[in-house]
Scaffold this active site. Sequence first.
Site, PDB file in Angstrom:
ATOM      1  CE  LYS A  53     -10.310 -12.931 -27.796  1.00 11.28           C
ATOM      2  NZ  LYS A  53     -10.885 -12.010 -28.795  1.00 11.28           N
ATOM      3  CD  GLN A  97     -14.357 -11.709 -30.260  1.00 12.20           C
ATOM      4  OE1 GLN A  97     -13.677 -11.672 -29.246  1.00 12.20           O
ATOM      5  NE2 GLN A  97     -13.871 -12.170 -31.405  1.00 12.20           N
ATOM      6  CG  ASP A 120      -8.359  -6.649 -28.830  1.00 10.27           C
ATOM      7  OD1 ASP A 120      -7.573  -7.592 -28.641  1.00 10.27           O
ATOM      8  OD2 ASP A 120      -9.580  -6.791 -29.019  1.00 10.27           O
TER       9      ASP A 120
END
Length: 289
Positions: A53, A97, A120
Amino acid sequence: MSATLIDGRALASALRISVRQKVAELVARGVRPCLAVILVGNDPASRIYVRNKSRASEDTGALSELHEFPDHTAEAALLERIAALNADPRVHGILVQLPLPAQIRTGRVLEAVSPEKDVDGFHLHNLGALVAGRAGFVPCTPAGIIKMITHAGVPLAGRHAVVLGRSNIVGKPMALLLLREDATVTICHSKTRDLALITRQADILVAAVGRAKMVTGAMVKPGACVIDVGINRLADGSLAGDVDFASVKEVAGHLTPVPGGVGPMTVAMLLANTARAAERALAGRAEPR
Ligand code: NDP
């Protein structure tokens, strides 16, 4: 019959080019999008995802900064860092994460991220916006899947879509997005009875379970569009999806491979969300509520 593969890498790469253009425009206007990535602990898979990412983000011309914490980190320390990142005008997107170590409450941490920086799309505010059909950040994996299905020319309106899995980050938002596209949606989970009976009725079947090769050709309606979200590491170290590729490709009309399907699109959608967060920050407004 052999299914047409939906190439997630090619589609993601096209999307990344358009994100790169948007980043260049933003830079010209004085703002470089910046993604802060929080990694707690040493999970090897998480480390790989974070690296991918970050690299992909930098490849678009955006900044990415890694905030690493040891496995034994206290929740309070993490919340403190998130508060600092929320207040930092240089930072436009914050990604935590998952999974987090057991001593940290995942919900508490995800809700600490400012909804305006929640690229996200996991904050309750953004999930609520999705339920209500309002604007907000949509979770990257399901958002990418809708793009893949649409790009493949598979119609959704009025079709029966079956989603295997009901997690907050994949299954539920996936079902809501399919509903938004006017599909008729069924959600299955570990307590669902007669799973194959339901999956065989699906025009679109999305597998997000985390069980290698559980969807076999016998569970798929001929010509269906099958989206494989699963990422499972096999004993020999190779990767497998939730779909048994060999048998399903003989039955399905469209199929996403693993790797090279949903994964690259998830990353591309994250980059798009980060650029959008920066754009909104520049415009001085939050997502409409
Ligand atoms: P979760 O473990 O949070 O959810 C799994 C879901 O599958 C649960 O709802 C569970 O049901 C359901 N389930 C488990 N067993 C069965 C079964 N036998 N039949 C039907 N349903 C079942 O996983 P995630 O949603 O986070 O992820 C799913 C998969 O997708 C994983 O392999 C993950 O690695 C992958 N993934 C891939 C991404 C990508 O970019 N490609 C991004 C995110 C995830 P119940 O609720 O009843 O327990």
